[in-house]
Write a protein that holds these residues in place. Structure first.
Motif, PDB file in Angstrom:
ATOM      1  N   GLU A 237       0.831  -1.206   0.000  1.00 11.69           N
ATOM      2  CA  GLU A 237       0.000   0.000   0.000  1.00 11.69           C
ATOM      3  C   GLU A 237       0.869   1.261   0.000  1.00 11.69           C
ATOM      4  O   GLU A 237       0.503   2.277  -0.579  1.00 11.69           O
ATOM      5  CB  GLU A 237      -0.943   0.008   1.195  1.00 11.69           C
ATOM      6  N   ARG A 238       2.043   1.208   0.641  1.00  7.52           N
ATOM      7  CA  ARG A 238       2.970   2.345   0.631  1.00  7.52           C
ATOM      8  C   ARG A 238       3.420   2.674  -0.795  1.00  7.52           C
ATOM      9  O   ARG A 238       3.756   3.818  -1.114  1.00  7.52           O
ATOM     10  CB  ARG A 238       4.185   2.031   1.508  1.00  7.52           C
ATOM     11  N   ALA A 239       3.394   1.670  -1.662  1.00 11.36           N
ATOM     12  CA  ALA A 239       3.730   1.880  -3.069  1.00 11.36           C
ATOM     13  C   ALA A 239       2.509   2.309  -3.876  1.00 11.36           C
ATOM     14  O   ALA A 239       2.591   2.441  -5.089  1.00 11.36           O
ATOM     15  CB  ALA A 239       4.321   0.600  -3.657  1.00 11.36           C
ATOM     16  N   GLY A 240       1.386   2.520  -3.197  1.00  7.70           N
ATOM     17  CA  GLY A 240       0.188   3.006  -3.865  1.00  7.70           C
ATOM     18  C   GLY A 240      -0.841   1.960  -4.204  1.00  7.70           C
ATOM     19  O   GLY A 240      -1.834   2.241  -4.868  1.00  7.70           O
ATOM     20  N   ALA A 241      -0.621   0.717  -3.764  1.00  8.77           N
ATOM     21  CA  ALA A 241      -1.584  -0.342  -4.064  1.00  8.77           C
ATOM     22  C   ALA A 241      -2.920  -0.075  -3.382  1.00  8.77           C
ATOM     23  O   ALA A 241      -2.966   0.370  -2.242  1.00  8.77           O
ATOM     24  CB  ALA A 241      -1.032  -1.694  -3.626  1.00  8.77           C
ATOM     25  N   ASP A 242      -3.986  -0.345  -4.085  1.00  8.76           N
ATOM     26  CA  ASP A 242      -5.340  -0.190  -3.573  1.00  8.76           C
ATOM     27  C   ASP A 242      -5.651  -1.369  -2.656  1.00  8.76           C
ATOM     28  O   ASP A 242      -5.625  -2.519  -3.101  1.00  8.76           O
ATOM     29  CB  ASP A 242      -6.314  -0.154  -4.748  1.00  8.76           C
ATOM     30  N   PRO A 243      -5.955  -1.110  -1.372  1.00  7.92           N
ATOM     31  CA  PRO A 243      -6.244  -2.216  -0.441  1.00  7.92           C
ATOM     32  C   PRO A 243      -7.359  -3.137  -0.929  1.00  7.92           C
ATOM     33  O   PRO A 243      -7.287  -4.350  -0.730  1.00  7.92           O
ATOM     34  CB  PRO A 243      -6.649  -1.508   0.856  1.00  7.92           C
TER      35      PRO A 243
ATOM     36  N   GLY B  97       3.960   2.582  -9.128  1.00  6.77           N
ATOM     37  CA  GLY B  97       3.696   3.655  -8.177  1.00  6.77           C
ATOM     38  C   GLY B  97       4.992   4.217  -7.633  1.00  6.77           C
ATOM     39  O   GLY B  97       6.075   3.700  -7.918  1.00  6.77           O
ATOM     40  N   ALA B  98       4.868   5.264  -6.850  1.00  3.25           N
ATOM     41  CA  ALA B  98       6.026   5.849  -6.183  1.00  3.25           C
ATOM     42  C   ALA B  98       5.824   5.688  -4.685  1.00  3.25           C
ATOM     43  O   ALA B  98       4.725   5.945  -4.166  1.00  3.25           O
ATOM     44  CB  ALA B  98       6.182   7.318  -6.547  1.00  3.25           C
ATOM     45  N   LEU B  99       6.854   5.270  -3.998  1.00  3.12           N
ATOM     46  CA  LEU B  99       6.757   5.025  -2.556  1.00  3.12           C
ATOM     47  C   LEU B  99       6.359   6.308  -1.824  1.00  3.12           C
ATOM     48  O   LEU B  99       6.973   7.353  -2.005  1.00  3.12           O
ATOM     49  CB  LEU B  99       8.073   4.485  -2.014  1.00  3.12           C
ATOM     50  N   GLY B 100       5.321   6.193  -1.016  1.00  2.00           N
ATOM     51  CA  GLY B 100       4.860   7.308  -0.213  1.00  2.00           C
ATOM     52  C   GLY B 100       4.137   8.404  -0.975  1.00  2.00           C
ATOM     53  O   GLY B 100       3.892   9.470  -0.433  1.00  2.00           O
ATOM     54  N   ALA B 101       3.770   8.155  -2.228  1.00  2.00           N
ATOM     55  CA  ALA B 101       3.195   9.214  -3.062  1.00  2.00           C
ATOM     56  C   ALA B 101       1.704   9.049  -3.347  1.00  2.00           C
ATOM     57  O   ALA B 101       1.163   9.778  -4.156  1.00  2.00           O
ATOM     58  CB  ALA B 101       3.959   9.294  -4.374  1.00  2.00           C
ATOM     59  N   GLY B 102       1.048   8.118  -2.724  1.00  2.00           N
ATOM     60  CA  GLY B 102      -0.388   7.969  -2.941  1.00  2.00           C
ATOM     61  C   GLY B 102      -0.711   6.911  -3.977  1.00  2.00           C
ATOM     62  O   GLY B 102       0.112   6.060  -4.295  1.00  2.00           O
ATOM     63  N   PRO B 103      -1.940   6.967  -4.522  1.00  2.00           N
ATOM     64  CA  PRO B 103      -2.425   5.917  -5.420  1.00  2.00           C
ATOM     65  C   PRO B 103      -1.530   5.697  -6.639  1.00  2.00           C
ATOM     66  O   PRO B 103      -0.980   6.640  -7.195  1.00  2.00           O
ATOM     67  CB  PRO B 103      -3.806   6.418  -5.847  1.00  2.00           C
ATOM     68  N   ALA B 104      -1.425   4.448  -7.022  1.00  2.00           N
ATOM     69  CA  ALA B 104      -0.590   4.048  -8.160  1.00  2.00           C
ATOM     70  C   ALA B 104      -1.463   3.689  -9.354  1.00  2.00           C
ATOM     71  O   ALA B 104      -2.669   3.484  -9.228  1.00  2.00           O
ATOM     72  CB  ALA B 104       0.246   2.830  -7.761  1.00  2.00           C
ATOM     73  N   GLU B 105      -0.817   3.590 -10.511  1.00  2.00           N
ATOM     74  CA  GLU B 105      -1.467   2.988 -11.677  1.00  2.00           C
ATOM     75  C   GLU B 105      -1.449   1.488 -11.417  1.00  2.00           C
ATOM     76  O   GLU B 105      -0.386   0.908 -11.152  1.00  2.00           O
ATOM     77  CB  GLU B 105      -0.697   3.310 -12.957  1.00  2.00           C
ATOM     78  N   GLN B 106      -2.612   0.862 -11.465  1.00  2.00           N
ATOM     79  CA  GLN B 106      -2.674  -0.558 -11.128  1.00  2.00           C
ATOM     80  C   GLN B 106      -3.877  -1.212 -11.759  1.00  2.00           C
ATOM     81  O   GLN B 106      -4.850  -0.549 -12.094  1.00  2.00           O
ATOM     82  CB  GLN B 106      -2.714  -0.729  -9.620  1.00  2.00           C
ATOM     83  N   GLN B 107      -3.748  -2.510 -11.929  1.00  2.00           N
ATOM     84  CA  GLN B 107      -4.845  -3.292 -12.471  1.00  2.00           C
ATOM     85  C   GLN B 107      -4.738  -4.703 -11.916  1.00  2.00           C
ATOM     86  O   GLN B 107      -3.629  -5.227 -11.752  1.00  2.00           O
ATOM     87  CB  GLN B 107      -4.793  -3.327 -14.002  1.00  2.00           C
ATOM     88  N   ARG B 108      -5.871  -5.281 -11.621  1.00  2.00           N
ATOM     89  CA  ARG B 108      -5.903  -6.676 -11.209  1.00  2.00           C
ATOM     90  C   ARG B 108      -6.879  -7.394 -12.117  1.00  2.00           C
ATOM     91  O   ARG B 108      -8.003  -6.946 -12.313  1.00  2.00           O
ATOM     92  CB  ARG B 108      -6.321  -6.822  -9.743  1.00  2.00           C
ATOM     93  N   GLY B 109      -6.430  -8.491 -12.696  1.00  2.00           N
ATOM     94  CA  GLY B 109      -7.283  -9.251 -13.600  1.00  2.00           C
ATOM     95  C   GLY B 109      -6.516 -10.403 -14.205  1.00  2.00           C
ATOM     96  O   GLY B 109      -5.364 -10.649 -13.870  1.00  2.00           O
TER      97      GLY B 109
END
Length: 119
Positions: free
Chosen positions: A74-80, A96-108
């Motif tokens: 989550e620190r890398a921006g992963a959505d819980p 994502g960037a460490l400590g910088a908030g939400p990341a670009e991510q996809q789960r599928g």
């Protein structure tokens, strides 16, 4: 040997140098989940804020990680919500960037993401 379906790969990029400065691959199983979760948490904690992190993980690997390792992601921006979704057939891709908030991510089933690396 066949590729693992329980893999987790984390890569760190130094944004100032625009180059990879650390990378690690983990095989997460029920038998080694405690040790591997501790390694993931410690490894991510050792990286400085602002570094870009790329994560690729199978659903089986995410499902086997302990809560403290998921919080480290989550620190890398992963959505819980994506991390906690029990879906062994789904993979996760994250930039994502460490400590910088939400990341670009996809789960599928075929997760893929793109994002620029900040200078």
């Amino acid at each position: 040997r066949a590729p693992s379906t329980r893999g987790l790969v984390i890569v760190s990029v130094d944004p100032a140098k625009q180059q990879v400065d650390w990378a690690c691959a983990y095989e997460v199983t029920e038998a080694n989940r405690r040790l591997t979760s501790s390694r993931v948490s410690a490894d991510l904690a050792s990286l400085p804020d602002g570094h870009v992190v790329l994560v690729a993980a199978s659903g089986e690997a995410l499902d086997a990680l302990e809560d403290h390792a998921l919080r480290a992601l989550e620190r890398a921006g992963a959505d819980p919500a994506l991390l906690l979704r029990r879906a062994p057939a789904e993979s996760l891709a994250l930039i994502g960037a460490l400590g910088a908030g939400p990341a670009e991510q996809q789960r599928g089933r075929l997760a893929a993401v793109e994002a620029p690396i900040p200078a």
